[in-house]
Design a protein around this motif. Structure first.
Motif, PDB file in Angstrom:
ATOM      1  N   ASP A 114     -50.221 -97.326 -68.093  1.00  0.00           N
ATOM      2  CA  ASP A 114     -50.977 -96.294 -68.780  1.00  0.00           C
ATOM      3  C   ASP A 114     -50.226 -95.012 -68.259  1.00  0.00           C
ATOM      4  OD1 ASP A 114     -51.987 -95.860 -66.243  1.00  0.00           O
ATOM      5  OD2 ASP A 114     -53.839 -96.512 -66.698  1.00  0.00           O
TER       6      ASP A 114
ATOM      7  N   GLU B 123     -52.427 -94.188 -75.178  1.00  0.00           N
ATOM      8  CA  GLU B 123     -53.730 -93.898 -74.314  1.00  0.00           C
ATOM      9  C   GLU B 123     -54.921 -93.636 -75.272  1.00  0.00           C
ATOM     10  OE1 GLU B 123     -53.111 -93.220 -69.873  1.00  0.00           O
ATOM     11  OE2 GLU B 123     -54.012 -91.601 -71.035  1.00  0.00           O
ATOM     12  N   GLY B 124     -54.649 -92.835 -76.357  1.00  0.00           N
ATOM     13  CA  GLY B 124     -55.499 -92.548 -77.325  1.00  0.00           C
ATOM     14  C   GLY B 124     -55.958 -93.576 -77.893  1.00  0.00           C
TER      15      GLY B 124
ATOM     16  N   THR C   5     -58.224 -95.759 -75.067  1.00  0.00           N
ATOM     17  CA  THR C   5     -59.588 -95.155 -74.929  1.00  0.00           C
ATOM     18  C   THR C   5     -60.616 -95.154 -76.093  1.00  0.00           C
ATOM     19  OG1 THR C   5     -58.002 -93.466 -73.799  1.00  0.00           O
ATOM     20  CG2 THR C   5     -60.712 -92.837 -74.271  1.00  0.00           C
TER      21      THR C   5
ATOM     22  N   LYS D 248     -61.527 -98.761 -76.210  1.00  0.00           N
ATOM     23  CA  LYS D 248     -62.551 -99.077 -74.890  1.00  0.00           C
ATOM     24  C   LYS D 248     -64.044 -98.383 -75.260  1.00  0.00           C
ATOM     25  CE  LYS D 248     -62.093 -98.846 -69.907  1.00  0.00           C
ATOM     26  NZ  LYS D 248     -61.312 -98.353 -69.089  1.00  0.00           N
ATOM     27  N   GLU D 249     -63.906 -97.282 -75.507  1.00  0.00           N
ATOM     28  CA  GLU D 249     -65.106 -96.545 -75.902  1.00  0.00           C
ATOM     29  C   GLU D 249     -66.088 -97.174 -77.124  1.00  0.00           C
ATOM     30  OE1 GLU D 249     -65.009 -92.273 -76.626  1.00  0.00           O
ATOM     31  OE2 GLU D 249     -63.888 -91.950 -74.700  1.00  0.00           O
TER      32      GLU D 249
END
Ligand code: NAP
Length: 494
Positions: free
Chosen positions: A152, A448-449, A452, A455-456
Protein backbone atom coordinates in the motif's frame (compact mmCIF):
# COMPACT_ATOMS: atom_id res chain seq x y z
CA UNK A 1 17.33 8.75 -24.09
CA UNK A 2 20.74 7.49 -23.18
CA UNK A 3 22.92 6.10 -25.91
CA UNK A 4 25.64 4.92 -23.62
CA UNK A 5 26.97 1.50 -24.32
CA UNK A 6 26.79 -1.25 -21.77
CA UNK A 7 29.68 -1.27 -19.38
CA UNK A 8 31.54 -4.19 -17.79
CA UNK A 9 29.52 -5.07 -14.73
CA UNK A 10 29.31 -7.49 -11.81
CA UNK A 11 25.70 -8.63 -11.46
CA UNK A 12 24.88 -9.67 -7.91
CA UNK A 13 21.69 -11.65 -8.24
CA UNK A 14 19.68 -12.41 -5.12
CA UNK A 15 17.13 -15.21 -5.56
CA UNK A 16 19.32 -16.97 -8.14
CA UNK A 17 17.61 -20.34 -7.73
CA UNK A 18 14.08 -18.94 -8.08
CA UNK A 19 11.45 -19.05 -10.78
CA UNK A 20 12.01 -15.56 -12.16
CA UNK A 21 15.77 -16.04 -12.49
CA UNK A 22 15.32 -19.35 -14.26
CA UNK A 23 12.51 -18.44 -16.63
CA UNK A 24 13.47 -14.89 -17.47
CA UNK A 25 16.84 -13.65 -16.26
CA UNK A 26 19.22 -16.37 -17.46
CA UNK A 27 17.77 -16.49 -20.98
CA UNK A 28 17.90 -12.67 -21.08
CA UNK A 29 21.53 -12.61 -19.93
CA UNK A 30 22.41 -15.18 -22.54
CA UNK A 31 20.94 -13.03 -25.30
CA UNK A 32 22.85 -10.02 -23.98
CA UNK A 33 26.02 -12.09 -23.86
CA UNK A 34 25.54 -13.32 -27.45
CA UNK A 35 25.25 -9.76 -28.66
CA UNK A 36 28.61 -9.29 -27.03
CA UNK A 37 27.83 -5.91 -25.62
CA UNK A 38 29.94 -5.88 -22.49
CA UNK A 39 31.73 -8.34 -20.26
CA UNK A 40 29.90 -9.30 -17.12
CA UNK A 41 30.18 -11.79 -14.30
CA UNK A 42 27.26 -12.96 -12.19
CA UNK A 43 27.23 -13.90 -8.52
CA UNK A 44 24.05 -15.89 -7.90
CA UNK A 45 22.81 -16.10 -4.33
CA UNK A 46 20.27 -18.17 -2.42
CA UNK A 47 20.30 -20.24 0.76
CA UNK A 48 20.71 -23.72 -0.69
CA UNK A 49 24.26 -24.99 -0.44
CA UNK A 50 25.18 -25.24 -4.12
CA UNK A 51 28.63 -24.84 -5.61
CA UNK A 52 29.57 -23.05 -8.82
CA UNK A 53 29.18 -26.20 -10.95
CA UNK A 54 25.73 -27.03 -9.66
CA UNK A 55 24.70 -23.43 -10.26
CA UNK A 56 26.08 -23.42 -13.79
CA UNK A 57 24.09 -26.57 -14.58
CA UNK A 58 21.00 -24.77 -13.37
CA UNK A 59 21.71 -21.71 -15.50
CA UNK A 60 22.38 -24.00 -18.47
CA UNK A 61 19.03 -25.75 -17.97
CA UNK A 62 17.31 -22.36 -18.33
CA UNK A 63 18.61 -21.79 -21.86
CA UNK A 64 16.63 -22.86 -24.90
CA UNK A 65 17.91 -25.98 -26.61
CA UNK A 66 18.17 -24.48 -30.07
CA UNK A 67 21.64 -23.95 -31.46
CA UNK A 68 24.67 -25.95 -30.56
CA UNK A 69 27.07 -23.17 -29.81
CA UNK A 70 29.57 -23.57 -27.03
CA UNK A 71 28.10 -22.09 -23.90
CA UNK A 72 31.02 -22.66 -21.58
CA UNK A 73 32.42 -19.17 -21.81
CA UNK A 74 28.98 -17.83 -20.85
CA UNK A 75 28.40 -20.34 -18.04
CA UNK A 76 31.87 -19.88 -16.58
CA UNK A 77 30.94 -16.30 -15.75
CA UNK A 78 28.41 -17.53 -13.18
CA UNK A 79 29.52 -17.94 -9.56
CA UNK A 80 27.43 -19.18 -6.71
CA UNK A 81 27.49 -17.82 -3.20
CA UNK A 82 25.25 -19.41 -0.61
CA UNK A 83 23.81 -16.89 1.81
CA UNK A 84 20.76 -16.19 3.88
CA UNK A 85 19.99 -12.54 3.23
CA UNK A 86 19.29 -11.98 6.94
CA UNK A 87 22.77 -13.09 7.94
CA UNK A 88 24.84 -9.92 8.00
CA UNK A 89 28.11 -11.83 8.47
CA UNK A 90 27.67 -13.64 5.17
CA UNK A 91 27.98 -10.41 3.17
CA UNK A 92 31.68 -10.19 4.02
CA UNK A 93 32.52 -13.26 1.95
CA UNK A 94 30.31 -11.87 -0.80
CA UNK A 95 32.31 -8.67 -0.84
CA UNK A 96 35.55 -10.66 -1.18
CA UNK A 97 34.15 -12.60 -4.10
CA UNK A 98 32.86 -9.43 -5.79
CA UNK A 99 36.29 -7.80 -5.45
CA UNK A 100 38.00 -10.88 -6.85
CA UNK A 101 35.72 -10.93 -9.90
CA UNK A 102 36.18 -7.19 -10.36
CA UNK A 103 39.89 -7.80 -10.78
CA UNK A 104 39.63 -11.00 -12.87
CA UNK A 105 37.13 -9.60 -15.35
CA UNK A 106 38.22 -5.97 -15.28
CA UNK A 107 34.75 -4.80 -14.21
CA UNK A 108 35.90 -1.42 -12.91
CA UNK A 109 33.93 -1.82 -9.68
CA UNK A 110 30.60 -1.52 -11.52
CA UNK A 111 27.90 -3.35 -9.58
CA UNK A 112 24.33 -4.16 -10.40
CA UNK A 113 22.34 -5.64 -7.53
CA UNK A 114 19.26 -7.52 -8.72
CA UNK A 115 16.68 -8.38 -6.06
CA UNK A 116 14.72 -11.33 -7.52
CA UNK A 117 13.52 -12.19 -4.04
CA UNK A 118 10.33 -12.09 -2.05
CA UNK A 119 9.52 -8.40 -1.44
CA UNK A 120 9.77 -8.65 2.35
CA UNK A 121 13.56 -8.93 1.89
CA UNK A 122 14.05 -5.85 -0.28
CA UNK A 123 14.73 -3.49 2.64
CA UNK A 124 16.93 -5.93 4.57
CA UNK A 125 19.16 -6.70 1.61
CA UNK A 126 19.62 -3.03 0.76
CA UNK A 127 20.68 -2.15 4.31
CA UNK A 128 22.99 -5.16 4.52
CA UNK A 129 24.64 -4.23 1.22
CA UNK A 130 25.45 -0.85 2.68
CA UNK A 131 26.59 -2.14 6.07
CA UNK A 132 28.97 -4.62 4.42
CA UNK A 133 30.56 -1.93 2.26
CA UNK A 134 29.44 -3.60 -0.99
CA UNK A 135 27.85 -0.37 -2.16
CA UNK A 136 31.09 1.56 -1.71
CA UNK A 137 32.68 0.84 -5.01
CA UNK A 138 34.90 2.55 -7.53
CA UNK A 139 32.39 2.10 -10.35
CA UNK A 140 28.64 2.63 -10.56
CA UNK A 141 26.13 0.96 -8.27
CA UNK A 142 22.60 0.17 -9.44
CA UNK A 143 19.67 -1.63 -7.89
CA UNK A 144 17.00 -3.52 -9.81
CA UNK A 145 14.02 -4.20 -7.66
CA UNK A 146 11.16 -6.53 -8.59
CA UNK A 147 7.48 -5.97 -8.03
CA UNK A 148 5.48 -5.62 -5.87
CA UNK A 149 6.87 -2.35 -4.54
CA UNK A 150 5.01 -2.23 -1.21
CA UNK A 151 1.55 -3.46 -0.29
CA UNK A 152 0.00 0.00 0.00
CA UNK A 153 1.20 3.60 -0.09
CA UNK A 154 2.52 3.55 3.47
CA UNK A 155 4.60 0.39 3.09
CA UNK A 156 5.83 1.59 -0.33
CA UNK A 157 6.93 4.87 1.27
CA UNK A 158 8.75 3.02 4.05
CA UNK A 159 10.49 0.74 1.53
CA UNK A 160 11.40 3.68 -0.61
CA UNK A 161 12.89 5.57 2.33
CA UNK A 162 15.04 2.53 3.13
CA UNK A 163 16.36 1.98 -0.37
CA UNK A 164 16.88 5.70 -0.95
CA UNK A 165 19.05 5.80 2.17
CA UNK A 166 21.48 3.60 0.22
CA UNK A 167 20.86 4.29 -3.49
CA UNK A 168 20.08 7.56 -5.25
CA UNK A 169 16.84 7.72 -7.22
CA UNK A 170 18.84 7.59 -10.46
CA UNK A 171 20.47 4.34 -9.26
CA UNK A 172 17.14 2.61 -8.56
CA UNK A 173 15.51 0.61 -11.35
CA UNK A 174 11.99 -0.43 -10.35
CA UNK A 175 10.87 -3.14 -12.73
CA UNK A 176 7.54 -3.04 -14.48
CA UNK A 177 8.22 -5.60 -17.17
CA UNK A 178 5.35 -4.33 -19.31
CA UNK A 179 7.53 -1.29 -19.97
CA UNK A 180 10.03 -3.62 -21.62
CA UNK A 181 7.49 -4.91 -24.13
CA UNK A 182 7.99 -3.88 -27.72
CA UNK A 183 4.47 -2.61 -28.35
CA UNK A 184 4.24 -0.80 -25.02
CA UNK A 185 7.38 1.08 -26.02
CA UNK A 186 5.82 1.55 -29.44
CA UNK A 187 2.80 3.44 -28.05
CA UNK A 188 4.84 6.64 -27.91
CA UNK A 189 6.15 6.25 -31.46
CA UNK A 190 2.75 5.42 -32.93
CA UNK A 191 1.27 8.44 -31.21
CA UNK A 192 3.94 11.07 -31.54
CA UNK A 193 5.52 10.18 -34.89
CA UNK A 194 2.20 10.10 -36.76
CA UNK A 195 0.35 13.35 -37.21
CA UNK A 196 -2.73 11.47 -38.39
CA UNK A 197 -3.05 10.01 -34.93
CA UNK A 198 -1.65 12.75 -32.76
CA UNK A 199 -3.95 15.39 -34.24
CA UNK A 200 -7.05 13.42 -33.27
CA UNK A 201 -5.77 11.91 -30.03
CA UNK A 202 -8.16 13.81 -27.76
CA UNK A 203 -11.70 14.13 -26.48
CA UNK A 204 -12.97 15.72 -29.66
CA UNK A 205 -12.37 12.57 -31.70
CA UNK A 206 -11.99 9.69 -29.27
CA UNK A 207 -15.11 8.33 -27.61
CA UNK A 208 -13.46 5.85 -25.25
CA UNK A 209 -10.33 3.82 -24.63
CA UNK A 210 -10.31 0.15 -23.62
CA UNK A 211 -7.25 -1.48 -22.10
CA UNK A 212 -7.32 -5.22 -21.45
CA UNK A 213 -4.75 -7.61 -20.03
CA UNK A 214 -6.41 -11.01 -19.86
CA UNK A 215 -4.93 -14.39 -19.07
CA UNK A 216 -6.27 -17.90 -19.55
CA UNK A 217 -4.04 -19.26 -16.78
CA UNK A 218 -5.32 -19.67 -13.23
CA UNK A 219 -3.24 -19.05 -10.13
CA UNK A 220 -1.37 -22.36 -10.32
CA UNK A 221 1.50 -22.77 -7.89
CA UNK A 222 1.50 -19.12 -6.92
CA UNK A 223 -1.90 -19.42 -5.19
CA UNK A 224 -0.53 -18.59 -1.72
CA UNK A 225 1.12 -15.40 -2.98
CA UNK A 226 -1.81 -14.53 -5.20
CA UNK A 227 -4.42 -14.87 -2.49
CA UNK A 228 -2.64 -12.20 -0.44
CA UNK A 229 -2.28 -9.97 -3.49
CA UNK A 230 -5.17 -10.13 -5.97
CA UNK A 231 -5.54 -8.64 -9.43
CA UNK A 232 -5.75 -5.04 -8.23
CA UNK A 233 -2.24 -5.08 -6.75
CA UNK A 234 -0.77 -7.64 -9.13
CA UNK A 235 -1.85 -5.95 -12.38
CA UNK A 236 -3.72 -2.66 -11.99
CA UNK A 237 -1.36 -0.81 -9.63
CA UNK A 238 1.51 -1.26 -12.07
CA UNK A 239 0.97 -2.59 -15.60
CA UNK A 240 -2.51 -1.24 -16.37
CA UNK A 241 -1.85 2.20 -14.94
CA UNK A 242 1.45 2.40 -16.81
CA UNK A 243 -0.27 1.54 -20.11
CA UNK A 244 -2.95 4.12 -19.31
CA UNK A 245 -0.29 6.75 -18.66
CA UNK A 246 1.53 6.03 -21.94
CA UNK A 247 -1.71 6.12 -23.91
CA UNK A 248 -2.83 9.40 -22.37
CA UNK A 249 0.35 11.41 -21.78
CA UNK A 250 1.29 14.64 -23.54
CA UNK A 251 4.22 14.53 -25.96
CA UNK A 252 7.44 14.96 -23.98
CA UNK A 253 9.48 17.97 -25.03
CA UNK A 254 12.56 15.79 -25.45
CA UNK A 255 13.04 12.03 -25.51
CA UNK A 256 14.95 12.14 -22.26
CA UNK A 257 14.22 9.82 -19.38
CA UNK A 258 12.95 12.44 -16.96
CA UNK A 259 10.89 14.30 -19.57
CA UNK A 260 9.00 11.13 -20.45
CA UNK A 261 8.49 10.21 -16.80
CA UNK A 262 7.30 13.74 -16.01
CA UNK A 263 4.55 13.41 -18.61
CA UNK A 264 3.44 10.04 -17.25
CA UNK A 265 3.32 11.49 -13.75
CA UNK A 266 1.04 14.29 -14.94
CA UNK A 267 -1.46 11.71 -16.22
CA UNK A 268 -1.36 9.70 -13.00
CA UNK A 269 -1.94 12.91 -11.07
CA UNK A 270 -4.97 13.72 -13.24
CA UNK A 271 -6.79 10.43 -12.77
CA UNK A 272 -9.96 11.19 -10.86
CA UNK A 273 -9.66 9.74 -7.33
CA UNK A 274 -12.01 6.95 -6.35
CA UNK A 275 -14.71 7.52 -3.73
CA UNK A 276 -16.93 4.93 -2.07
CA UNK A 277 -19.69 6.05 -4.41
CA UNK A 278 -17.65 5.87 -7.62
CA UNK A 279 -16.10 2.52 -6.61
CA UNK A 280 -19.56 1.03 -6.28
CA UNK A 281 -20.56 2.37 -9.67
CA UNK A 282 -17.38 2.18 -11.74
CA UNK A 283 -15.27 -0.69 -10.42
CA UNK A 284 -15.96 -4.39 -10.72
CA UNK A 285 -14.29 -6.93 -8.48
CA UNK A 286 -14.54 -10.46 -9.87
CA UNK A 287 -13.50 -14.02 -9.08
CA UNK A 288 -13.61 -17.07 -11.33
CA UNK A 289 -15.69 -20.13 -10.63
CA UNK A 290 -15.22 -23.48 -12.31
CA UNK A 291 -15.69 -23.55 -16.04
CA UNK A 292 -14.45 -24.74 -19.39
CA UNK A 293 -11.66 -23.02 -21.28
CA UNK A 294 -11.96 -22.55 -25.06
CA UNK A 295 -9.44 -25.42 -25.38
CA UNK A 296 -12.12 -27.69 -23.90
CA UNK A 297 -10.27 -28.15 -20.61
CA UNK A 298 -12.47 -28.12 -17.49
CA UNK A 299 -10.86 -26.15 -14.69
CA UNK A 300 -11.75 -25.62 -11.02
CA UNK A 301 -12.96 -22.37 -9.53
CA UNK A 302 -10.57 -20.07 -7.66
CA UNK A 303 -11.86 -21.16 -4.24
CA UNK A 304 -11.25 -24.79 -5.18
CA UNK A 305 -7.59 -24.18 -6.07
CA UNK A 306 -4.95 -25.62 -3.76
CA UNK A 307 -3.83 -23.19 -1.03
CA UNK A 308 -6.83 -20.87 -1.52
CA UNK A 309 -9.25 -20.56 1.43
CA UNK A 310 -12.72 -21.78 0.48
CA UNK A 311 -14.29 -18.42 1.38
CA UNK A 312 -11.57 -16.25 -0.21
CA UNK A 313 -12.73 -12.80 -1.28
CA UNK A 314 -9.57 -12.16 -3.31
CA UNK A 315 -10.31 -10.73 -6.74
CA UNK A 316 -8.97 -12.51 -9.82
CA UNK A 317 -10.57 -9.89 -12.08
CA UNK A 318 -10.91 -6.13 -12.05
CA UNK A 319 -12.69 -3.84 -14.48
CA UNK A 320 -12.76 -0.10 -13.91
CA UNK A 321 -13.84 3.09 -15.57
CA UNK A 322 -11.35 5.90 -15.10
CA UNK A 323 -11.45 9.55 -15.99
CA UNK A 324 -8.39 11.64 -16.66
CA UNK A 325 -9.39 15.14 -15.67
CA UNK A 326 -7.27 17.25 -17.97
CA UNK A 327 -7.83 19.35 -21.08
CA UNK A 328 -7.12 16.54 -23.56
CA UNK A 329 -9.22 13.82 -21.96
CA UNK A 330 -12.12 15.50 -20.15
CA UNK A 331 -15.23 13.35 -20.64
CA UNK A 332 -13.48 10.33 -22.25
CA UNK A 333 -13.87 7.12 -20.25
CA UNK A 334 -10.86 4.83 -20.01
CA UNK A 335 -12.08 1.30 -19.35
CA UNK A 336 -9.46 -1.07 -18.03
CA UNK A 337 -9.80 -4.75 -17.18
CA UNK A 338 -7.60 -7.64 -16.22
CA UNK A 339 -8.32 -11.18 -15.14
CA UNK A 340 -7.24 -14.74 -14.83
CA UNK A 341 -8.93 -17.77 -16.40
CA UNK A 342 -10.51 -15.65 -19.08
CA UNK A 343 -11.50 -16.83 -22.55
CA UNK A 344 -8.49 -15.28 -24.27
CA UNK A 345 -4.89 -14.52 -23.42
CA UNK A 346 -4.35 -11.04 -24.74
CA UNK A 347 -3.12 -7.57 -23.94
CA UNK A 348 -4.59 -4.87 -26.15
CA UNK A 349 -5.32 -1.19 -26.17
CA UNK A 350 -8.37 -0.23 -28.23
CA UNK A 351 -8.95 3.40 -29.15
CA UNK A 352 -12.54 3.93 -30.28
CA UNK A 353 -13.08 7.05 -32.36
CA UNK A 354 -16.30 9.03 -32.44
CA UNK A 355 -18.63 8.56 -35.37
CA UNK A 356 -18.91 11.18 -38.09
CA UNK A 357 -21.94 13.42 -37.66
CA UNK A 358 -24.92 12.41 -39.80
CA UNK A 359 -23.20 9.47 -41.45
CA UNK A 360 -25.04 9.24 -44.82
CA UNK A 361 -23.89 5.73 -45.69
CA UNK A 362 -26.09 2.80 -44.95
CA UNK A 363 -25.00 -0.68 -44.29
CA UNK A 364 -27.26 -3.40 -45.57
CA UNK A 365 -25.06 -6.42 -44.99
CA UNK A 366 -22.62 -5.26 -42.36
CA UNK A 367 -23.07 -3.72 -38.97
CA UNK A 368 -21.81 -0.16 -39.09
CA UNK A 369 -18.76 0.18 -36.92
CA UNK A 370 -16.73 3.05 -35.55
CA UNK A 371 -13.07 3.49 -36.42
CA UNK A 372 -10.90 1.53 -34.04
CA UNK A 373 -7.17 1.61 -33.57
CA UNK A 374 -5.98 -1.51 -31.81
CA UNK A 375 -2.49 -1.74 -30.33
CA UNK A 376 -1.77 -5.45 -29.92
CA UNK A 377 0.72 -5.84 -27.08
CA UNK A 378 0.74 -9.64 -26.69
CA UNK A 379 0.71 -12.38 -27.85
CA UNK A 380 0.42 -10.68 -31.25
CA UNK A 381 2.50 -7.55 -31.55
CA UNK A 382 1.27 -4.98 -33.99
CA UNK A 383 -1.44 -2.58 -34.97
CA UNK A 384 -4.78 -2.81 -36.62
CA UNK A 385 -6.95 0.00 -37.82
CA UNK A 386 -10.61 -0.56 -38.56
CA UNK A 387 -12.09 1.78 -41.16
CA UNK A 388 -15.21 1.91 -43.30
CA UNK A 389 -15.10 1.47 -47.08
CA UNK A 390 -17.60 0.96 -49.87
CA UNK A 391 -19.16 -2.48 -50.06
CA UNK A 392 -19.54 -4.32 -53.40
CA UNK A 393 -23.15 -3.41 -53.83
CA UNK A 394 -25.04 -1.04 -56.10
CA UNK A 395 -26.04 1.13 -53.23
CA UNK A 396 -23.97 3.38 -51.05
CA UNK A 397 -23.36 0.64 -48.56
CA UNK A 398 -20.34 0.70 -46.33
CA UNK A 399 -18.44 -2.19 -44.87
CA UNK A 400 -15.73 -2.34 -42.22
CA UNK A 401 -12.21 -3.10 -43.43
CA UNK A 402 -9.06 -3.62 -41.40
CA UNK A 403 -5.52 -2.45 -42.08
CA UNK A 404 -2.98 -4.46 -40.18
CA UNK A 405 0.65 -4.37 -39.30
CA UNK A 406 2.23 -7.33 -37.57
CA UNK A 407 5.43 -6.68 -35.75
CA UNK A 408 6.33 -10.24 -34.81
CA UNK A 409 4.97 -12.28 -37.71
CA UNK A 410 7.80 -12.29 -40.22
CA UNK A 411 10.68 -12.56 -37.79
CA UNK A 412 10.17 -16.01 -36.33
CA UNK A 413 12.76 -15.46 -33.65
CA UNK A 414 11.01 -12.31 -32.52
CA UNK A 415 12.63 -9.23 -31.01
CA UNK A 416 14.25 -9.14 -27.62
CA UNK A 417 12.19 -10.24 -24.68
CA UNK A 418 11.13 -7.61 -22.12
CA UNK A 419 13.68 -8.75 -19.54
CA UNK A 420 16.51 -8.70 -22.07
CA UNK A 421 15.59 -5.16 -23.01
CA UNK A 422 15.29 -3.98 -19.42
CA UNK A 423 18.48 -5.66 -18.21
CA UNK A 424 20.26 -4.18 -21.22
CA UNK A 425 18.84 -0.73 -20.40
CA UNK A 426 20.05 -0.99 -16.83
CA UNK A 427 23.53 -2.07 -17.92
CA UNK A 428 23.58 1.07 -20.08
CA UNK A 429 22.28 3.27 -17.28
CA UNK A 430 18.99 4.09 -19.04
CA UNK A 431 16.10 4.12 -16.57
CA UNK A 432 13.42 5.44 -18.97
CA UNK A 433 11.49 2.18 -18.94
CA UNK A 434 11.54 1.75 -15.18
CA UNK A 435 9.13 3.46 -12.81
CA UNK A 436 10.20 6.54 -10.90
CA UNK A 437 9.17 6.86 -7.28
CA UNK A 438 6.48 9.50 -7.86
CA UNK A 439 4.82 7.26 -10.46
CA UNK A 440 4.71 4.42 -7.94
CA UNK A 441 3.38 6.68 -5.19
CA UNK A 442 0.61 8.14 -7.38
CA UNK A 443 -0.40 4.67 -8.58
CA UNK A 444 -0.67 3.54 -4.98
CA UNK A 445 -2.71 6.58 -4.09
CA UNK A 446 -5.24 5.75 -6.79
CA UNK A 447 -5.36 2.04 -6.00
CA UNK A 448 -5.64 2.70 -2.29
CA UNK A 449 -8.86 4.63 -2.98
CA UNK A 450 -10.27 1.39 -4.39
CA UNK A 451 -8.91 -0.74 -1.55
CA UNK A 452 -10.45 1.59 1.03
CA UNK A 453 -13.80 1.73 -0.72
CA UNK A 454 -13.95 -2.06 -1.00
CA UNK A 455 -13.08 -2.43 2.65
CA UNK A 456 -15.53 0.17 3.90
CA UNK A 457 -18.41 -1.27 1.92
CA UNK A 458 -17.39 -4.89 2.34
CA UNK A 459 -17.60 -5.30 -1.43
CA UNK A 460 -18.15 -8.95 -2.34
CA UNK A 461 -16.59 -10.52 -5.44
CA UNK A 462 -18.79 -10.97 -8.50
CA UNK A 463 -18.39 -14.42 -9.97
CA UNK A 464 -17.57 -15.34 -13.56
CA UNK A 465 -17.11 -18.80 -15.00
CA UNK A 466 -13.57 -19.71 -16.01
CA UNK A 467 -13.32 -19.38 -19.78
CA UNK A 468 -15.53 -16.28 -19.98
CA UNK A 469 -14.61 -12.60 -20.29
CA UNK A 470 -15.47 -11.69 -16.69
CA UNK A 471 -18.61 -11.01 -14.65
CA UNK A 472 -21.76 -9.57 -16.20
CA UNK A 473 -21.15 -6.36 -14.22
CA UNK A 474 -18.10 -5.71 -16.38
CA UNK A 475 -20.24 -5.64 -19.53
CA UNK A 476 -22.85 -3.53 -17.75
CA UNK A 477 -20.16 -0.97 -16.89
CA UNK A 478 -19.81 -0.09 -20.59
CA UNK A 479 -23.40 -0.76 -21.59
CA UNK A 480 -24.53 2.02 -19.25
CA UNK A 481 -22.51 4.45 -21.37
CA UNK A 482 -23.73 2.98 -24.67
CA UNK A 483 -20.48 1.08 -25.32
CA UNK A 484 -19.33 -2.52 -25.21
CA UNK A 485 -15.99 -4.25 -24.88
CA UNK A 486 -14.60 -4.87 -28.34
CA UNK A 487 -13.78 -8.53 -28.93
CA UNK A 488 -10.05 -9.14 -28.55
CA UNK A 489 -8.88 -9.73 -32.08
CA UNK A 490 -5.81 -11.44 -33.50
CA UNK A 491 -3.75 -10.07 -36.34
CA UNK A 492 -4.10 -12.10 -39.51
CA UNK A 493 -0.78 -13.72 -40.24
CA UNK A 494 -0.43 -13.17 -43.97
P1 NAP B 1 10.81 -17.87 -5.93
O1 NAP B 1 10.73 -18.81 -7.07
O2 NAP B 1 10.07 -18.20 -4.67
O3 NAP B 1 12.36 -17.65 -5.59
C1 NAP B 1 12.81 -17.03 -4.43
C2 NAP B 1 14.32 -17.07 -4.39
O4 NAP B 1 14.76 -16.45 -3.19
C3 NAP B 1 14.92 -18.46 -4.41
O5 NAP B 1 16.12 -18.42 -5.14
C4 NAP B 1 15.22 -18.72 -2.93
O6 NAP B 1 16.24 -19.69 -2.84
C5 NAP B 1 15.65 -17.33 -2.49
N1 NAP B 1 15.47 -17.07 -1.07
C6 NAP B 1 14.36 -17.22 -0.32
N2 NAP B 1 14.60 -16.87 0.96
C7 NAP B 1 15.89 -16.47 1.01
C8 NAP B 1 16.72 -15.99 2.05
N3 NAP B 1 16.28 -15.85 3.31
N4 NAP B 1 18.00 -15.67 1.75
C9 NAP B 1 18.48 -15.82 0.50
N5 NAP B 1 17.72 -16.25 -0.53
C10 NAP B 1 16.46 -16.59 -0.27
O7 NAP B 1 10.32 -16.40 -6.34
P2 NAP B 1 10.23 -15.77 -7.82
O8 NAP B 1 8.92 -16.21 -8.44
O9 NAP B 1 11.47 -16.03 -8.57
O10 NAP B 1 10.06 -14.22 -7.49
C11 NAP B 1 11.15 -13.39 -7.13
C12 NAP B 1 10.70 -11.93 -7.15
O11 NAP B 1 10.28 -11.59 -8.45
C13 NAP B 1 9.50 -11.62 -6.25
O12 NAP B 1 9.63 -10.32 -5.77
C14 NAP B 1 8.32 -11.70 -7.20
O13 NAP B 1 7.25 -10.93 -6.74
C15 NAP B 1 8.95 -11.11 -8.44
N6 NAP B 1 8.27 -11.52 -9.68
C16 NAP B 1 8.26 -12.82 -10.08
C17 NAP B 1 7.64 -13.18 -11.26
C18 NAP B 1 7.63 -14.59 -11.77
O14 NAP B 1 7.15 -14.81 -12.87
N7 NAP B 1 8.15 -15.55 -11.03
C19 NAP B 1 7.03 -12.19 -12.05
C20 NAP B 1 7.06 -10.86 -11.64
C21 NAP B 1 7.70 -10.54 -10.45
P3 NAP B 1 16.53 -20.58 -1.53
O15 NAP B 1 15.23 -21.22 -1.14
O16 NAP B 1 17.59 -21.56 -1.96
O17 NAP B 1 17.04 -19.64 -0.51
Amino acid sequence: MHNETQQPTAILLFGATGDLAHRKLYPALYEIYKKNQAPFAVIGMARRPWDHDRYREYVHSALAENGKEDRNDFLNRFYYYSLDVNNTEAYRGLKDLAERLDREYGLGGNRLFYLALAPEFFGTVTLNLQASGLTETAGFKRLIIEKPFGRDLKSAEALNATIQSVFGENEIYRIDHYLGKEMVQNIQVIRFANPIFESIWNNRYISNVQITASETLGVGERAGYYDRTGALLDMVQNHLLQMTALTAMEPPSRLETEDIRDEKVKVLRSIRPVTVESARRDIVKGQYTKGVLPSGESVPGYREEENVPENSETETFVAAKLFIDNFRWAGVPFYIRTGKRMAVKSTQIVIQFKDVPLNPYTSTFFAQEPNLLVIHVQPDEGLSLKLNAKAFTHKWDSKPITLEYCNNCSDVLGGPDAYERLLGDCLRGDSTNFTRWDEVALSWQFVEGIMTAWKETNTPVRFYPAGSMGPAESDALLARDGFHWWPLTRINKH
